[in-house]
Design a protein around this motif. Structure first.
Motif, PDB file in Angstrom:
ATOM      1  N   ALA A 269       0.840  -1.200   0.000  1.00  0.00           N
ATOM      2  CA  ALA A 269       0.000   0.000   0.000  1.00  0.00           C
ATOM      3  C   ALA A 269       0.873   1.248   0.000  1.00  0.00           C
ATOM      4  CB  ALA A 269      -0.921  -0.009   1.220  1.00  0.00           C
ATOM      5  N   ALA A 270       1.938   1.230   0.830  1.00  0.00           N
ATOM      6  CA  ALA A 270       2.833   2.390   0.891  1.00  0.00           C
ATOM      7  C   ALA A 270       3.476   2.632  -0.475  1.00  0.00           C
ATOM      8  CB  ALA A 270       3.901   2.160   1.954  1.00  0.00           C
ATOM      9  N   ILE A 271       3.961   1.542  -1.101  1.00  0.00           N
ATOM     10  CA  ILE A 271       4.640   1.695  -2.390  1.00  0.00           C
ATOM     11  C   ILE A 271       3.685   2.269  -3.443  1.00  0.00           C
ATOM     12  CG2 ILE A 271       5.701   0.424  -4.294  1.00  0.00           C
ATOM     13  CD1 ILE A 271       6.633  -1.596  -2.042  1.00  0.00           C
ATOM     14  N   VAL A 272       2.496   1.666  -3.535  1.00  0.00           N
ATOM     15  CA  VAL A 272       1.571   2.105  -4.579  1.00  0.00           C
ATOM     16  C   VAL A 272       1.127   3.549  -4.356  1.00  0.00           C
ATOM     17  CG1 VAL A 272      -0.697   1.711  -5.605  1.00  0.00           C
ATOM     18  CG2 VAL A 272       0.799  -0.228  -5.139  1.00  0.00           C
ATOM     19  N   VAL A 273       0.790   3.909  -3.090  1.00  0.00           N
ATOM     20  CA  VAL A 273       0.323   5.271  -2.832  1.00  0.00           C
ATOM     21  C   VAL A 273       1.438   6.280  -3.118  1.00  0.00           C
ATOM     22  CG1 VAL A 273      -0.409   6.874  -1.021  1.00  0.00           C
ATOM     23  CG2 VAL A 273      -1.472   4.614  -1.193  1.00  0.00           C
ATOM     24  N   ILE A 274       2.656   5.970  -2.679  1.00  0.00           N
ATOM     25  CA  ILE A 274       3.759   6.912  -2.912  1.00  0.00           C
ATOM     26  C   ILE A 274       4.056   7.019  -4.406  1.00  0.00           C
ATOM     27  CG2 ILE A 274       6.227   7.295  -2.539  1.00  0.00           C
ATOM     28  CD1 ILE A 274       5.779   6.055   0.283  1.00  0.00           C
ATOM     29  N   MET A 275       4.109   5.849  -5.075  1.00  0.00           N
ATOM     30  CA  MET A 275       4.347   5.872  -6.525  1.00  0.00           C
ATOM     31  C   MET A 275       3.300   6.714  -7.233  1.00  0.00           C
ATOM     32  SD  MET A 275       6.880   3.775  -7.646  1.00  0.00           S
ATOM     33  CE  MET A 275       6.274   3.676  -9.304  1.00  0.00           C
ATOM     34  N   LYS A 276       2.057   6.506  -6.814  1.00  0.00           N
ATOM     35  CA  LYS A 276       0.955   7.202  -7.467  1.00  0.00           C
ATOM     36  C   LYS A 276       1.092   8.710  -7.285  1.00  0.00           C
ATOM     37  CE  LYS A 276      -4.001   6.604  -7.977  1.00  0.00           C
ATOM     38  NZ  LYS A 276      -5.162   5.837  -7.542  1.00  0.00           N
ATOM     39  N   ASN A 277       1.427   9.130  -6.064  1.00  0.00           N
ATOM     40  CA  ASN A 277       1.571  10.559  -5.817  1.00  0.00           C
ATOM     41  C   ASN A 277       2.787  11.132  -6.538  1.00  0.00           C
ATOM     42  OD1 ASN A 277      -0.441  11.802  -3.804  1.00  0.00           O
ATOM     43  ND2 ASN A 277      -0.069   9.752  -3.014  1.00  0.00           N
ATOM     44  N   VAL A 278       3.886  10.378  -6.504  1.00  0.00           N
ATOM     45  CA  VAL A 278       5.094  10.853  -7.182  1.00  0.00           C
ATOM     46  C   VAL A 278       4.863  10.884  -8.690  1.00  0.00           C
ATOM     47  CG1 VAL A 278       7.492  10.288  -7.713  1.00  0.00           C
ATOM     48  CG2 VAL A 278       6.647  10.096  -5.371  1.00  0.00           C
ATOM     49  N   ALA A 279       4.310   9.754  -9.207  1.00  0.00           N
ATOM     50  CA  ALA A 279       4.107   9.667 -10.649  1.00  0.00           C
ATOM     51  C   ALA A 279       3.185  10.773 -11.135  1.00  0.00           C
ATOM     52  CB  ALA A 279       3.523   8.301 -11.011  1.00  0.00           C
ATOM     53  N   SER A 280       2.113  11.043 -10.349  1.00  0.00           N
ATOM     54  CA  SER A 280       1.160  12.035 -10.844  1.00  0.00           C
ATOM     55  C   SER A 280       1.723  13.444 -10.748  1.00  0.00           C
ATOM     56  CB  SER A 280      -0.162  11.922 -10.081  1.00  0.00           C
ATOM     57  OG  SER A 280       0.065  12.105  -8.709  1.00  0.00           O
ATOM     58  N   ALA A 281       2.798  13.612  -9.951  1.00  0.00           N
ATOM     59  CA  ALA A 281       3.419  14.933  -9.891  1.00  0.00           C
ATOM     60  C   ALA A 281       4.239  15.221 -11.153  1.00  0.00           C
ATOM     61  CB  ALA A 281       4.322  15.026  -8.656  1.00  0.00           C
ATOM     62  N   TYR A 282       4.755  14.153 -11.775  1.00  0.00           N
ATOM     63  CA  TYR A 282       5.620  14.357 -12.938  1.00  0.00           C
ATOM     64  C   TYR A 282       4.945  13.996 -14.251  1.00  0.00           C
ATOM     65  CZ  TYR A 282       9.219  14.942  -9.469  1.00  0.00           C
ATOM     66  OH  TYR A 282       9.942  15.397  -8.411  1.00  0.00           O
ATOM     67  N   ILE A 283       4.228  12.858 -14.271  1.00  0.00           N
ATOM     68  CA  ILE A 283       3.565  12.481 -15.517  1.00  0.00           C
ATOM     69  C   ILE A 283       2.097  12.186 -15.235  1.00  0.00           C
ATOM     70  CG2 ILE A 283       5.478  11.595 -16.904  1.00  0.00           C
ATOM     71  CD1 ILE A 283       4.807   8.824 -15.720  1.00  0.00           C
ATOM     72  N   GLU A 284       1.305  12.271 -16.279  1.00  0.00           N
ATOM     73  CA  GLU A 284      -0.119  12.013 -16.103  1.00  0.00           C
ATOM     74  C   GLU A 284      -0.434  10.534 -16.212  1.00  0.00           C
ATOM     75  OE1 GLU A 284      -2.808  14.483 -18.495  1.00  0.00           O
ATOM     76  OE2 GLU A 284      -1.069  15.799 -18.707  1.00  0.00           O
ATOM     77  N   ARG A 285       0.581   9.771 -16.610  1.00  0.00           N
ATOM     78  CA  ARG A 285       0.299   8.398 -17.014  1.00  0.00           C
ATOM     79  C   ARG A 285       0.411   7.404 -15.875  1.00  0.00           C
ATOM     80  NH1 ARG A 285      -0.946  10.721 -21.498  1.00  0.00           N
ATOM     81  NH2 ARG A 285      -2.859  10.243 -20.432  1.00  0.00           N
ATOM     82  N   TRP A 286      -0.480   7.494 -14.883  1.00  0.00           N
ATOM     83  CA  TRP A 286      -0.417   6.570 -13.762  1.00  0.00           C
ATOM     84  C   TRP A 286      -0.710   5.129 -14.193  1.00  0.00           C
ATOM     85  CZ3 TRP A 286       1.371   4.470  -9.820  1.00  0.00           C
ATOM     86  CH2 TRP A 286       0.658   3.544  -9.051  1.00  0.00           C
ATOM     87  N   ASN A 287      -1.704   4.953 -15.064  1.00  0.00           N
ATOM     88  CA  ASN A 287      -2.063   3.601 -15.487  1.00  0.00           C
ATOM     89  C   ASN A 287      -0.907   2.901 -16.178  1.00  0.00           C
ATOM     90  OD1 ASN A 287      -4.578   3.398 -14.448  1.00  0.00           O
ATOM     91  ND2 ASN A 287      -5.627   4.089 -16.294  1.00  0.00           N
ATOM     92  N   LEU A 288      -0.160   3.666 -16.948  1.00  0.00           N
ATOM     93  CA  LEU A 288       1.000   3.103 -17.636  1.00  0.00           C
ATOM     94  C   LEU A 288       2.011   2.602 -16.605  1.00  0.00           C
ATOM     95  CD1 LEU A 288       1.995   2.922 -20.619  1.00  0.00           C
ATOM     96  CD2 LEU A 288       3.384   4.925 -20.122  1.00  0.00           C
ATOM     97  N   VAL A 289       2.270   3.455 -15.605  1.00  0.00           N
ATOM     98  CA  VAL A 289       3.213   3.082 -14.548  1.00  0.00           C
ATOM     99  C   VAL A 289       2.708   1.840 -13.822  1.00  0.00           C
ATOM    100  CG1 VAL A 289       4.290   3.858 -12.409  1.00  0.00           C
ATOM    101  CG2 VAL A 289       3.950   5.467 -14.293  1.00  0.00           C
ATOM    102  N   LEU A 290       1.410   1.843 -13.511  1.00  0.00           N
ATOM    103  CA  LEU A 290       0.790   0.710 -12.818  1.00  0.00           C
ATOM    104  C   LEU A 290       1.007  -0.579 -13.606  1.00  0.00           C
ATOM    105  CD1 LEU A 290      -1.208   0.033 -10.406  1.00  0.00           C
ATOM    106  CD2 LEU A 290      -3.033   0.281 -12.062  1.00  0.00           C
ATOM    107  N   GLY A 291       0.725  -0.511 -14.903  1.00  0.00           N
ATOM    108  CA  GLY A 291       0.879  -1.700 -15.743  1.00  0.00           C
ATOM    109  C   GLY A 291       2.318  -2.178 -15.789  1.00  0.00           C
TER     110      GLY A 291
END
Lengths: 337, 286, 245
Positions: A269-291
């Motif tokens: 949960a920590a990894i995904v939430v942090i990744m999501k917040n970090v990723a959305s700060a730099y790129i819009e492509r969260w789903n891509l990162v998730l995949g």
């Protein structure tokens, strides 16, 4: 089997230290609301991941419809508050609705196991999403439902970031402790048995179906609790909360951290939430990162990050030792080969 | 044309599209025991590719075939290079397909933006035909005709060719099929590519009247799931009957009770799961 | 009254008839050996007695009670236990935990979500007692994955014994064992008290024949010969089945 007091003390020391760290976390984060809020998000998703882990990890049943259960709790709170009920009634109603929905999900999905279970939960989850999206008369469709305010139990307002964090922390700790008790209990042993050897369990006198059903209810209950945290945190709920992407995110937390462990889903949960917040700060492509994370983890660390890191660290240590000069190194190398 | 007739024609046309989508899904699932969660993504990506090709003035049928070929290539590659390495590990395989579904969704969003695209119906497929004094939109009829033709072709392939015999053997019992010398692994790649191609082809066929938009993938995927749950895993006849059933329920449900369209889709699935969990035409596995 | 009664049991898989009207009566305390070539339907017979497979027709009775429609898990509570020819244990757990699960299956404790299983001393002691009987108590805490094949065969039997069954079904308990290990298992089987009825499938005649009071020869889903050891061995049909003459 009486353990020495010193060992009990040291066994209790690590959890106590973690609780103290978590309790003082807002201080370490400089009381910065943005970071405190991220910590709250991690805690709420950790509850959801722990809930799903009951099924994925301990029952061996992979659900891809759990976000729908979470969203159902959120929607019920929103609708009951709109209808003029108080927070307590709305929360209890939400848990009751989620439990009822879990029972329906379980009865249908447990017609099958393995891949069939996954497909049915996915289809059921998409139906809940479809209702949230299409039944605008009830759910306000795409626009979602907003909550006027967070509750103030016993006169303590949860409006602030830190007040909410402590509530989330309390509920998270309750979830964690109850999971720990569950997996070490005879029922937990029965559940793990149905995962590993259902046929033998039946022959031994266990009611495999009922054990799985009860596990689904337990999982549904804590998903509902996570749903309450979700809707109070965001003060808003809309169809994406029930979507397959959300279910997949929770599953990613469980699998990435390590299913069938207590700490894995929390780390996930920590990894995904942090990744999501970090990723959305730099790129819009969260789903891509998730995949991409999904594919990388499955390809390189299928057992999850917590057990996987331990394995990699061990392998690295053995590798290093084998290349160190001296007798010990050769000895290790011989043993490996 | 009356509302009812329009609805019926739309239902049959959607049923045809669903068959293109779910027949491949069903064969892949039946043979490899992988619920391919990127199947809706093949449909959507195929549709987008078709739109792009049509925009360059390429003939509709060539565009559809080219999209199908591209999907076959992508699907075959993913199967050969990645899924193959996870053979026998069902959960990782499922998650891998899910990961690709997310990637495809985001790449499509990047390339084709969030706006819906609706290519014009090709000139030679426009207009209406008169049958028994009633006018039917030609394009819908063509979709149905193509679906039926492909259904017949698949049936011939599966029931009358050596390849089909191997597929049937693999669906019934993969380990035994392997023992008797069927090269199951090549079969897997082939069936996976075929399923992807059918989905991509269906996407192009559907684009002129469903339009293409982000989220189409995860709207089509559960429909394919429900079709297969209804019809039975690995059964082409089941996929055909299930597709038309869902086509009708979806269109009539959306028209009559728009709020509850999804609940109406859900009911037959519940009934089947409770009464006949192997699906209408599925075999009981022991 | 018979401990185990099977009448007219039939079962087909697809078009293949694997059980064709089998009758079987086993007295209380009897040791019954079931023999027959591969594909004779021996394990299928066991699966239908325990309820893991439902018969197409016929009945199964346990101490005079018709259990044909009783769920598999209920039959365990009625005193029926079995072992598997293909080892069916819990690979991630210790030997101790495997045996503990066998106790748990018949105990209401299995539903308890709050107790700490590891702190249930009485349960652990009972498991240790069973493991001492099969001579594995010294490695009770060893994960099953680190045990030998012979040890796992014995854990199979220990799990069935732990349930203190009235009727015990043993499916090839000597399969794949070395000569030494066979001796151990043989001693173990001889130590089973006479109030337990034992039905055993076994190919290994030199160890199995001594054990049996009566022998049933199964072939193509039918009972060909039944009688005492001497009768079955002397019967021409036995030789016909095994030697094909």
């Amino acid at each position: 089997m009486i353990r020495p007091a010193s060992r009990i003390a040291s066994a209790a020391a690590a959890p106590a230290l973690v609780v103290v760290l978590l309790a003082t976390l807002p201080v370490w984060l400089g009381h910065h609301p943005y970071y405190v809020n991220i910590a709250s998000q991690i805690l709420l998703w950790a509850v959801a991941a722990l809930a799903l882990n009951v099924l994925v990890g301990y029952a061996g049943l992979v659900s891809l419809g759990h976000a729908a259960l979470l969203a159902m709790a959120g929607y019920t709170v929103g609708l009951l508050l709109q209808a003029g009920y108080g927070h307590l009634a709305a929360d209890l109603g939400a848990i009751a609705v989620t439990l009822a929905a879990s029972a329906v999900f379980a009865v249908l999905a447990l017609r099958s196991t393995g891949v069939g279970f996954l497909m049915i939960t996915l289809a059921l989850g998409q139906i809940v999403w479809g209702i949230a999206y299409r039944w605008a008369g009830l759910t306000n469709g795409d626009n979602g439902i907003s909550l006027a305010a967070r509750p103030a139990p016993f006169g303590l307002s949860l409006a602030g970031a830190e007040a909410f964090y402590y509530t989330a922390l309390l509920i998270f700790l309750m979830a964690l402790v109850s999971m720990r008790i569950l997996v070490r209990s005879p029922f937990g042993a029965s559940l793990a048995g149905t995962r590993d050897q259902p046929r033998r369990m039946t022959a031994l006198g266990f009611n495999v179906w009922l054990i799985r059903f009860l596990a689904f209810l337990a999982s549904g209950f804590w998903s509902g609790v996570a749903g309450l945290l979700y809707v109070y945190y965001h003060q808003f709920i809309a169809p994406p909360a029930a979507a397959l992407t959300a279910s997949a995110e929770i599953l990613l937390m469980v699998i990435s951290g390590g299913a069938a462990t207590l700490l894995g889903p929390i780390a996930g949960a920590a990894i995904v939430v942090i990744m999501k917040n970090v990723a959305s700060a730099y790129i819009e492509r969260w789903n891509l990162v998730l995949g991409v994370i999904f594919i990388l983890i499955i390809s390189f660390m299928p057992e999850g990050l917590v057990p996987g890191s331990v394995r990699l660290a061990r392998a690295a240590w053995v590798w290093l030792r084998a290349r160190l000069p001296g007798r010990e190194g050769r000895y290790t190398q011989e043993r490996i080969s | 044309m009356s509302l009812w007739l329009t609805l019926a024609v739309n239902s049959v046309a959607l049923g045809g599209l669903l068959f293109l989508l779910s027949s491949g899904f069903s064969l892949i699932f039946g043979l490899m025991r992988i619920p391919n969660l990127m199947h809706g993504s093949f449909f959507m990506l195929g549709a987008y590719l078709g739109v792009a090709l049509l925009a360059r003035g390429i003939n509709f049928w060539i565009a559809a075939l080219a999209s199908a070929a591209a999907m076959a290539l992508i699907g075959g590659l993913i199967e050969r290079v990645l899924l193959r390495r996870l053979e026998g590990q069902v959960l990782p395989q499922v998650l891998l397909t899910l990961g690709f579904a997310f990637i495809i969704a985001d790449v499509c969003l990047m390339l084709w933006t969030g706006d819906p695209w609706q290519p014009a119906t090709p000139d030679h497929l426009r207009g209406a035909v008169q049958v028994a004094g009633l006018y039917f939109p030609l394009y819908r009829l063509v979709v149905v005709a193509v679906a039926v033709a492909i259904a017949i072709a698949l049936w011939l392939l599966v029931d009358w060719t050596r390849l089909g015999a191997m597929i049937r053997a693999g669906v019934d019992d993969a380990p035994i099929a392997r023992v008797v010398g069927i090269r199951v692994s090549q079969l897997f790649t082939l069936v996976f590519a075929l399923g992807a191609a059918l989905a991509g082809f269906g996407g192009v066929m559907g684009a002129p009247y469903l339009s293409v938009y982000p989220g189409l993938d995860f709207e089509m995927l559960p429909l394919a799931l429900i079709v297969v749950i209804l019809g039975g895993v690995g059964s082409l006849l089941g996929a055909l009957v299930g597709s038309f059933l869902i086509g009708f329920l979806y269109n009539f449900g959306t028209a009559l009770l728009p709020d509850l369209a999804y609940v109406i889709l859900f009911l037959p699935m519940v009934l089947i799961l409770v009464l006949r969990p192997q699906g209408l035409f599925g075999k009981v596995t022991t | 009254m018979n401990a185990l009664t099977v009448t007219g049991l039939c079962k087909s898989f697809g078009g293949l008839r694997v059980m064709d009207g089998v009758d079987l009566s086993v007295s209380p305390g009897e040791r019954r050996l079931i023999i027959g070539p591969n594909g004779a339907g021996k394990t299928t017979l066991f699966n239908q007695i325990t309820g893991e497979i439902a018969p197409d027709s016929g009945t199964v009775g346990l101490f005079g009670r018709d259990i044909t429609r009783v769920a598999c898990r209920r039959r365990a509570h009625l005193g029926l236990a079995r072992t598997y020819q293909i080892i069916t244990l819990f690979p991630h757990d210790t030997i101790l935990h495997n045996v503990r699960l066998a106790f748990l299956g018949l105990s209401p404790l299995r539903w308890n979500p709050l107790a700490a299983l590891d702190r249930r001393q009485a349960l652990a002691e009972r498991a240790y007692a069973i493991l001492a009987r099969i001579g594995l108590d010294h490695i009770a805490e060893r994960p099953l994955a680190q045990t030998s094949y012979g040890e796992r065969r014995r854990v199979e039997i220990a799990m069935a014994l732990a349930q203190e069954p009235k009727v015990l079904l043993l499916d090839e308990p000597f399969a794949g064992l070395s000569i030494d290990e066979r001796g151990d298992v043989q001693k173990l089987l001889l130590s089973i008290p006479r109030d337990v009825t034992v039905v055993m499938i076994e190919h290994n005649m030199d160890v199995a024949l001594d054990f049996a009071d009566r022998i049933t020869l199964l072939h193509f889903g039918k009972v060909i010969v039944e009688g005492t050891r001497a009768e079955v061995v002397a019967d021409a049909r036995t030789r016909e089945v095994y030697l094909g003459t």
